[in-house]
Design a protein around this motif. Sequence first.
Motif, PDB file in Angstrom:
ATOM      1  N   PRO A  81       1.195  -1.046  -3.635  1.00  0.00           N
ATOM      2  CA  PRO A  81       0.926   0.391  -4.158  1.00  0.00           C
ATOM      3  C   PRO A  81       0.843   1.197  -2.223  1.00  0.00           C
ATOM      4  O   PRO A  81      -0.134   1.376  -1.826  1.00  0.00           O
ATOM      5  CB  PRO A  81      -0.797   0.419  -4.599  1.00  0.00           C
ATOM      6  N   VAL A  82       1.661   3.120  -2.806  1.00  0.00           N
ATOM      7  CA  VAL A  82       1.399   3.782  -1.228  1.00  0.00           C
ATOM      8  C   VAL A  82       0.226   4.276  -1.391  1.00  0.00           C
ATOM      9  O   VAL A  82      -0.926   4.505  -2.527  1.00  0.00           O
ATOM     10  CB  VAL A  82       2.352   4.550  -1.823  1.00  0.00           C
ATOM     11  N   SER A  83      -0.722   4.730  -0.233  1.00  0.00           N
ATOM     12  CA  SER A  83      -1.815   5.514  -0.328  1.00  0.00           C
ATOM     13  C   SER A  83      -2.087   6.398  -0.700  1.00  0.00           C
ATOM     14  O   SER A  83      -1.085   7.240  -0.897  1.00  0.00           O
ATOM     15  CB  SER A  83      -2.045   5.398   1.635  1.00  0.00           C
ATOM     16  N   ASP A  84      -3.488   7.429  -1.735  1.00  0.00           N
ATOM     17  CA  ASP A  84      -3.444   8.132  -1.701  1.00  0.00           C
ATOM     18  C   ASP A  84      -3.087   9.465  -1.083  1.00  0.00           C
ATOM     19  O   ASP A  84      -3.022  10.511  -1.671  1.00  0.00           O
ATOM     20  CB  ASP A  84      -4.906   7.914  -2.938  1.00  0.00           C
ATOM     21  N   ASP A  85      -3.227   9.072   0.221  1.00  0.00           N
ATOM     22  CA  ASP A  85      -3.543  10.449   1.020  1.00  0.00           C
ATOM     23  C   ASP A  85      -1.872  10.954   0.966  1.00  0.00           C
ATOM     24  O   ASP A  85      -2.011  11.380   2.446  1.00  0.00           O
ATOM     25  CB  ASP A  85      -4.356  10.328   2.129  1.00  0.00           C
ATOM     26  N   TYR A  86      -0.816  10.651   0.988  1.00  0.00           N
ATOM     27  CA  TYR A  86       0.046  10.474   1.342  1.00  0.00           C
ATOM     28  C   TYR A  86       1.004  11.268   1.756  1.00  0.00           C
ATOM     29  O   TYR A  86       1.576  12.415   2.565  1.00  0.00           O
ATOM     30  CB  TYR A  86       1.219   9.373   0.850  1.00  0.00           C
ATOM     31  N   LYS A  87       1.139  12.976   0.324  1.00  0.00           N
ATOM     32  CA  LYS A  87       1.434  13.787   0.388  1.00  0.00           C
ATOM     33  C   LYS A  87       1.070  15.262   1.824  1.00  0.00           C
ATOM     34  O   LYS A  87       0.681  15.765   1.711  1.00  0.00           O
ATOM     35  CB  LYS A  87       0.524  14.992  -0.476  1.00  0.00           C
TER      36      LYS A  87
END
Length: 577
Positions: free
Chosen positions: A453-459
């Motif tokens: 999974p990609v981190s939730d904070d990537y944006k």
Amino acid sequence: MRLLTVVAILAAVLGFASATEWWESGNYYQIYPRSFRDSDGDGIGDLNGVTEKLQYLKDIGFTATWLSPIFKSPMVDFGYDIADFYQIHPEYGTMEDFDRMIARAKEVGIKIILDFVPNHSSDQNEWFIKSVNSDPDYKDFYVWHDGKINEETGEREPPSNWNSVFRYSAWEWNDVRQQYYLHQFATAQPDLNYRNPAVVNEMKNVLRFWLSKGVAGFRIDAIPYLFEIDLDRYNQYPDEALSNDTSCPDPDDACYLTHVYVQDQPETVDMIYQWREVVDEYRKEHGGEQRLLMTEAYTSFENMIKFYGDGVRNGSHIPFNFDFLSNINNASTANEYVEHIEKWLNAMPAGVYANWVLGNHDNKRVASRFGVQRIDLINILLQTLPGHAVTYNGEELGMTDVFISWEDTVDPQACNSDPDTYYDRSRDPARSPYQWDASSKAGFTSADHTWLPVSDDYKTNNALQQLRAPHSHLQIFKTLVRLRQEPSFRAGAIKIQALDDDIIVYSRQKEGSDLYIVVLNLGNSDKTIDLTQHFTLGTDAEVITSSLQSQYINGETVKTAAFVANGNVGTVLVAIN
């Protein structure tokens, strides 16, 4: 409070005065290829993805990058189980893709270093298959044993009580050969037998093959496990004693036992020296620049230092300094930091360089271990100490561990445990996809899924956002990398001290060059320091860079007799004459 002066960093000890080789005082970047950049939309990073991003690394200022294993593998341990040491893993690309990466790296000016995994292969490697079938040329390529008969039950059982790093017995029965084989990691990773000269020769040929393909060197994996006790000295492999470690009560865990028979055998150091001879001989025969050896060993401090060389034979150029990684944490005091820095600098033999490794693919991320508020402070420390700096991909952004559920966990070290204990063992949280931008899947892939999974904070936390921001973790990091090229950081002495439990101050200066002062406040509260009591300074200094949350801006002039060190902030100052 004791002032530590380390003058051994000058040319007589570290050789900076004649730093003409590309690798000296280098800045190294570890890429975990599976998670760096996916170019073909399958959710898995690949070589073309690395090639695409080499300019990014050059723009930051890195000297070289070392790639976690890219060789053909069934991926039981994600490349550390190698089925063919001479082929590229298909998920990562082709040999043509590799050649293209090497060519692009040369254009950009980035050296490529490969991960060399010599302790074991995959059980799908042709060598192991032949060994299972007792092929005369491969019969003793691995560590085999008949086992022993239990006197009470009459049943055959493993030769010894040895446990693997990934839990449970390090011995696995093979029905075809009717013997046990040793695996110090996963059962699918049988240990090669380094007491067989044919194995030693074959692995040297692996090095030569990739050198001929244009790599700049190797990071050598899992050094302590290369040799086991010599069976010729015993009728059986001896049982390991209990470790009596109260924090390790599970008899299936590796830490339940000591490892005097399976790790750090004296022949291991000699093997490192032999591999150094291979890369040095290659240069003599083929010319070109120095080929580099880095070595990974979670071992005693004394052993790490031995890997440099013995005064007669040379060893690893960069024996990774895990003393610092393993013994410093978010509760460590300023004195403990200073003691570990002093320990390494004072123990090094003449003519070598220090190195500092604060993160990698096997440990939780720096920002998660030390706290997000300290990420710039830690990077300032890493980039302003003398010698080599080694950065794991994403640490320059302050990436944090990603929570990986038990259902999504793929790391064999975690999968061999249970839903209650897996997370502490898991290396997956630090291996999540690199956060390139705010587009879908963080710009890592065009796929609708990723292997982790990609981190939730990537944006809000990604490379593009930080490159565009006037002030960010990445901008601070880039400033630090440029700063390391200054004479005082390349060749200067260090004077370092802990003022109390929270404050570390040190200077870097080469004679005739600028005097730099680094102030690190590990505490949460601001503290005012008279820097003139500790260094020969004028009344003013200029801020070169400071942590994101600092009260200071780059270029600002401050009073040295009343410098305010903000909590959890690192600051680099230059004296104003």
